[in-house]
Design a protein around this motif. Structure first.
Motif, PDB file in Angstrom:
ATOM      1  N   GLU A   6      -8.684   7.072  -3.316  1.00 29.69           N
ATOM      2  CA  GLU A   6      -8.069   8.167  -2.560  1.00 29.69           C
ATOM      3  C   GLU A   6      -7.512   9.247  -3.479  1.00 29.69           C
ATOM      4  O   GLU A   6      -7.249  10.358  -3.045  1.00 29.69           O
ATOM      5  CB  GLU A   6      -6.968   7.606  -1.631  1.00 29.69           C
ATOM      6  CG  GLU A   6      -7.556   6.784  -0.472  1.00 29.69           C
ATOM      7  CD  GLU A   6      -6.535   5.926   0.263  1.00 29.69           C
ATOM      8  OE1 GLU A   6      -6.875   5.404   1.337  1.00 29.69           O
ATOM      9  OE2 GLU A   6      -5.410   5.769  -0.244  1.00 29.69           O
ATOM     10  N   THR A   7      -7.340   8.910  -4.756  1.00 32.36           N
ATOM     11  CA  THR A   7      -6.816   9.877  -5.724  1.00 32.36           C
ATOM     12  C   THR A   7      -7.944  10.611  -6.455  1.00 32.36           C
ATOM     13  O   THR A   7      -7.746  11.694  -6.990  1.00 32.36           O
ATOM     14  CB  THR A   7      -5.925   9.151  -6.757  1.00 32.36           C
ATOM     15  OG1 THR A   7      -4.963   8.357  -6.051  1.00 32.36           O
ATOM     16  CG2 THR A   7      -5.180  10.126  -7.663  1.00 32.36           C
ATOM     17  N   ARG A  53      -8.480   1.094  -3.561  1.00 31.54           N
ATOM     18  CA  ARG A  53      -8.423   2.097  -2.483  1.00 31.54           C
ATOM     19  C   ARG A  53      -7.477   3.232  -2.881  1.00 31.54           C
ATOM     20  O   ARG A  53      -7.790   4.413  -2.684  1.00 31.54           O
ATOM     21  CB  ARG A  53      -7.943   1.405  -1.203  1.00 31.54           C
ATOM     22  CG  ARG A  53      -7.843   2.306  -0.004  1.00 31.54           C
ATOM     23  CD  ARG A  53      -7.406   1.486   1.207  1.00 31.54           C
ATOM     24  NE  ARG A  53      -6.795   2.319   2.223  1.00 31.54           N
ATOM     25  CZ  ARG A  53      -6.081   1.850   3.245  1.00 31.54           C
ATOM     26  NH1 ARG A  53      -5.883   0.543   3.380  1.00 31.54           N
ATOM     27  NH2 ARG A  53      -5.556   2.670   4.124  1.00 31.54           N
ATOM     28  N   VAL A  54      -6.345   2.888  -3.457  1.00 31.75           N
ATOM     29  CA  VAL A  54      -5.383   3.914  -3.886  1.00 31.75           C
ATOM     30  C   VAL A  54      -6.011   4.802  -4.953  1.00 31.75           C
ATOM     31  O   VAL A  54      -5.865   6.030  -4.920  1.00 31.75           O
ATOM     32  CB  VAL A  54      -4.081   3.253  -4.404  1.00 31.75           C
ATOM     33  CG1 VAL A  54      -3.163   4.285  -5.048  1.00 31.75           C
ATOM     34  CG2 VAL A  54      -3.373   2.531  -3.261  1.00 31.75           C
ATOM     35  N   TYR A  91       0.817  -1.226   0.000  1.00 33.80           N
ATOM     36  CA  TYR A  91       0.000   0.000   0.000  1.00 33.80           C
ATOM     37  C   TYR A  91       0.851   1.277   0.000  1.00 33.80           C
ATOM     38  O   TYR A  91       0.649   2.168  -0.837  1.00 33.80           O
ATOM     39  CB  TYR A  91      -0.961  -0.030   1.194  1.00 33.80           C
ATOM     40  CG  TYR A  91      -1.768   1.240   1.358  1.00 33.80           C
ATOM     41  CD1 TYR A  91      -2.815   1.538   0.482  1.00 33.80           C
ATOM     42  CD2 TYR A  91      -1.473   2.152   2.377  1.00 33.80           C
ATOM     43  CE1 TYR A  91      -3.546   2.702   0.620  1.00 33.80           C
ATOM     44  CE2 TYR A  91      -2.206   3.313   2.521  1.00 33.80           C
ATOM     45  CZ  TYR A  91      -3.241   3.589   1.647  1.00 33.80           C
ATOM     46  OH  TYR A  91      -3.955   4.751   1.786  1.00 33.80           O
ATOM     47  N   HIS A  92       1.835   1.362   0.882  1.00 33.43           N
ATOM     48  CA  HIS A  92       2.614   2.600   0.971  1.00 33.43           C
ATOM     49  C   HIS A  92       3.476   2.822  -0.269  1.00 33.43           C
ATOM     50  O   HIS A  92       3.668   3.953  -0.706  1.00 33.43           O
ATOM     51  CB  HIS A  92       3.446   2.633   2.256  1.00 33.43           C
ATOM     52  CG  HIS A  92       2.581   2.772   3.477  1.00 33.43           C
ATOM     53  ND1 HIS A  92       1.872   3.924   3.750  1.00 33.43           N
ATOM     54  CD2 HIS A  92       2.270   1.901   4.462  1.00 33.43           C
ATOM     55  CE1 HIS A  92       1.174   3.759   4.867  1.00 33.43           C
ATOM     56  NE2 HIS A  92       1.392   2.528   5.315  1.00 33.43           N
ATOM     57  N   ALA A 144      -2.839   6.235 -10.855  1.00 28.44           N
ATOM     58  CA  ALA A 144      -3.741   5.503  -9.961  1.00 28.44           C
ATOM     59  C   ALA A 144      -4.687   4.601 -10.754  1.00 28.44           C
ATOM     60  O   ALA A 144      -5.016   3.488 -10.326  1.00 28.44           O
ATOM     61  CB  ALA A 144      -4.532   6.479  -9.091  1.00 28.44           C
ATOM     62  N   LEU A 147       2.572   1.850  -3.278  1.00 26.79           N
ATOM     63  CA  LEU A 147       1.632   2.284  -4.317  1.00 26.79           C
ATOM     64  C   LEU A 147       1.301   3.770  -4.141  1.00 26.79           C
ATOM     65  O   LEU A 147       1.269   4.536  -5.109  1.00 26.79           O
ATOM     66  CB  LEU A 147       0.353   1.445  -4.261  1.00 26.79           C
ATOM     67  CG  LEU A 147       0.532  -0.067  -4.471  1.00 26.79           C
ATOM     68  CD1 LEU A 147      -0.805  -0.784  -4.282  1.00 26.79           C
ATOM     69  CD2 LEU A 147       1.107  -0.375  -5.851  1.00 26.79           C
ATOM     70  N   LYS A 148       1.078   4.171  -2.876  1.00 30.03           N
ATOM     71  CA  LYS A 148       0.762   5.590  -2.594  1.00 30.03           C
ATOM     72  C   LYS A 148       1.935   6.475  -3.034  1.00 30.03           C
ATOM     73  O   LYS A 148       1.733   7.547  -3.609  1.00 30.03           O
ATOM     74  CB  LYS A 148       0.505   5.781  -1.092  1.00 30.03           C
ATOM     75  CG  LYS A 148      -0.771   5.125  -0.578  1.00 30.03           C
ATOM     76  CD  LYS A 148      -2.026   5.800  -1.114  1.00 30.03           C
ATOM     77  CE  LYS A 148      -2.334   7.082  -0.347  1.00 30.03           C
ATOM     78  NZ  LYS A 148      -3.618   7.662  -0.833  1.00 30.03           N
ATOM     79  N   VAL A 176       2.020   6.946  -6.784  1.00 27.22           N
ATOM     80  CA  VAL A 176       1.006   7.905  -7.232  1.00 27.22           C
ATOM     81  C   VAL A 176       1.447   9.330  -6.890  1.00 27.22           C
ATOM     82  O   VAL A 176       1.371  10.241  -7.728  1.00 27.22           O
ATOM     83  CB  VAL A 176      -0.367   7.595  -6.590  1.00 27.22           C
ATOM     84  CG1 VAL A 176      -1.360   8.721  -6.864  1.00 27.22           C
ATOM     85  CG2 VAL A 176      -0.902   6.262  -7.097  1.00 27.22           C
TER      86      VAL A 176
END
Lengths: 287, 287
Positions: free
Chosen positions: A170-171, A166-167, A85-86, A102, A88-89, A92
Motif C-alpha cells: 500500500e506504500t 500488505r502495508v 494493521y492499523h 514500510a 502499522l499503517k 508508516v
C-alpha cells in the motif's frame, strides 16, 4: 544457496515439529522421523534447502494425512498480525521516510516463520527492526528500480507476514501482483491465507502453482513462470526465496531476516540481521 | 530415560559438532553425517541417549581418525576451571552451609558440557546456581546417606567440571573413589583429564573401563562393576549418568542441571533447573 551439512539436523527437527503441528501421535511422529532420515540419507548434495523442505514436508503431509499441518498456526498468525494493521499503517504514515519504514516493517514480519524455531515475539521484533541498521542495504538500487517499474511481482513468504507485506504494498504506489504458494507447506501463505489477510484489497493475488518452499521455478506453473519472466521488478520475501532465487538477476530484491546460521553465513551478515539485497547474476527473462 | 524422538536431530548435530572439533574436513564431515543417519535409522527405540551417543561418537572417532576430538576443548575447560579453584574454595569456606554450597558448585560445574550446546558462561553459571532454588532437592536424604557411608563412589562427567567435583569431594570429609571414562567420548573426563584437574589429590581415581557416555554398567569393566556393587553411596554427575542409572536404587544421588528439553521433561522440572535427586528402584548390589 546449497544445502549445508548444518541443514540436516535442522530438517530432521522440522519434520518432527511439523508432525506435531499436524497433531500426529507418537507412532506417526516416529514414522515421519524415519522417512525423513531416509530422505536425508539419499539427498542430492546440490539440493537447495527449500527443495529438501519440499520433500520433508511432503512426507509429513502423507504420513499424518494432514493436508495443512500448520493451518491453525497460520490462522492465528494472520489474526495476530491483522490486529496490528492499523498500528502499522500509523507508523508508516507518521514516518519521515514512509517507504523505508514500510520496507522495515515488511522485514519485521518475516519473523513469523515456523521453520527455524517456533518461538518469536512479534511486536518486540517490529520495534527492533524499525531501529536496527541494515546489514545489507541495497536501498538506493531498490528506489531506482521502483521509480522505473510499471508494476511489481511480490513473492510472499509466511502467513501473517502477509499483513506486513500488505502495508508495504500500500506504500509502494505501484500495481502489485502478490504470488503465494500453490498448496500448504510449513506456514507459508496460500491463496486462502492471503485473502484472510486482506491482500486482495491491495494487490492481484496469484498462485505460483508450487508448494515447494521458496520459489523453485521449474516446479511452478507455466502461467506463473510467464508472469515471472515478464516482471520488471520482483520483491522476494524471506530466506527460502533468497535461497532459491538469489543468483537470478538484479531485478530481484530480497527482504529478509537472517534467522539461521547457514543463511547468515551465505549472506555474509550476522544471524539476526535485516537485509535488503539486490539479486546477482543474469536476469532470467524480464526487462 | 529412553531415547526420545527429539534426541534424533540433536545427535545428528552432535555428530557434526564432534567432527568439527576433531578438525575434520568437509568430506569427512559429510561421511560422519551420513553414517550418523544410518545409525539413527537402525536405532533400537529402547536405547538410552548415552547408548546412542556411544555409537555416534564412535563413528566420529573412526571416520576422522581423531582418537579424542575434544582433547583441546577439554584441556582448555580444565585450565579455565583450575583458575577458579581458589575462588571456589573460598566461597565454600565462607559459606554458612559449606556442604550445600559445595554441592551447588558441583552442579554449577555441570554446565561444562559440549553435548547440548557449545556455548556457556561458566562464572555466570556459578553465580546463578549459588542462588537458584533446587527444582528437585533430596538434600536431607543426601545428608543422611553421607552420615551413614564409610566411603563414596563418585561418577564423573565432563573435563573441567572435575575441578568443581574436587571442591565438593574435599568438603565431603569421606574417602572418595572418583570414576572416569575408560576412553575419550565427547568432553567427558578420562583419567588424564582428571589428573590434570588435580583429582588424585582428593580421591582415588579409577576408570569405569567404558567410553560410553553416562555409566552403562554392562559396558564397564568387571573391576569397576565390583566397586559399583559394593558402594554404599554413589554420587553421579550430569545428564548422561542420570539417563543410564536413575532407576538403579536409592543409594544413588544425581547432581545435575537440566540442559535439554527431553531430560527436563523426564525429571519433571523446567529446562535450566538444578537437581539433587535420589535414585529410585531397587539397588543393584551395595549395602
Amino acid at each position: 544457496v546449497k544445502t549445508y551439512l548444518d541443514c540436516y539436523p535442522c530438517f530432521l527437527r522440522q519434520a518432527l515439529d511439523a508432525a506435531r503441528y499436524s497433531g500426529a501421535d507418537d507412532d506417526q511422529q516416529r514414522a515421519v522421523l524415519l522417512l525423513a532420515l531416509d530422505a536425508l540419507r539419499s539427498l542430492d548434495p546440490a539440493s537447495t534447502p527449500p527443495e529438501i523442505g519440499d520433500v520433508i514436508h511432503g512426507i509429513v503431509r502423507r504420513e499424518t494425512g494432514a493436508t495443512d499441518p500448520y493451518a491453525r498456526a497460520k490462522k492465528e498468525a494472520t489474526e495476530q498480525a491483522l490486529a496490528l494493521y492499523h498500528r502499522l499503517k500509523a507508523i508508516v504514515n507518521e514516518a519521515p521516510d514512509p517507504l523505508e519504514t514500510a520496507v522495515r516493517l515488511a522485514i519485521a514480519g518475516n519473523i513469523i516463520d515456523l521453520a527455524p524455531s517456533s518461538a518469536y515475539d512479534l511486536w518486540a521484533t517490529v520495534e527492533r527492526v524499525l531501529d536496527q541498521p541494515f546489514a545489507v542495504d541495497d536501498g538506493p538500487a531498490f528506489r531506482e528500480a521502483l521509480a522505473a517499474a510499471d508494476g511489481i511481482l511480490y513473492l510472499a513468504d509466511n502467513a501473517g507476514e502477509t499483513v506486513f507485506d500488505r502495508v508495504l504494498i500500500e506504500t509502494l504506489g505501484h500495481p502489485v501482483t502478490y504470488a503465494v504458494k500453490g498448496g500448504p507447506v510449513l506456514n507459508d501463505a496460500t491463496m486462502e491465507d492471503a485473502i484472510a489477510a486482506g491482500l486482495e484489497l491491495a494487490a492481484e493475488v496469484v498462485s505460483t502453482g508450487s508448494e515447494a518452499p521458496g520459489t523453485v521455478l521449474r516446479l511452478c506453473s507455466a502461467e506463473f513462470r510467464g508472469r515471472y519472466e515478464k516482471a520488471q521488478m520482483i520483491i522476494a520475501k524471506g530466506q527460502a526465496n533468497y535461497e532459491t532465487l538469489s543468483g537470478e538477476g538484479d531485478r530481484l530484491f530480497f527482504l529478509l531476516q537472517t534467522k539461521c546460521a547457514v543463511l547468515a553465513q551465505d549472506v555474509g551478515a550476522p544471524q539476526g540481521s535485516i537485509i535488503l539485497k539486490q539479486g546477482s547474476g543474469s536476469n532470467g527473462g524480464g526487462r
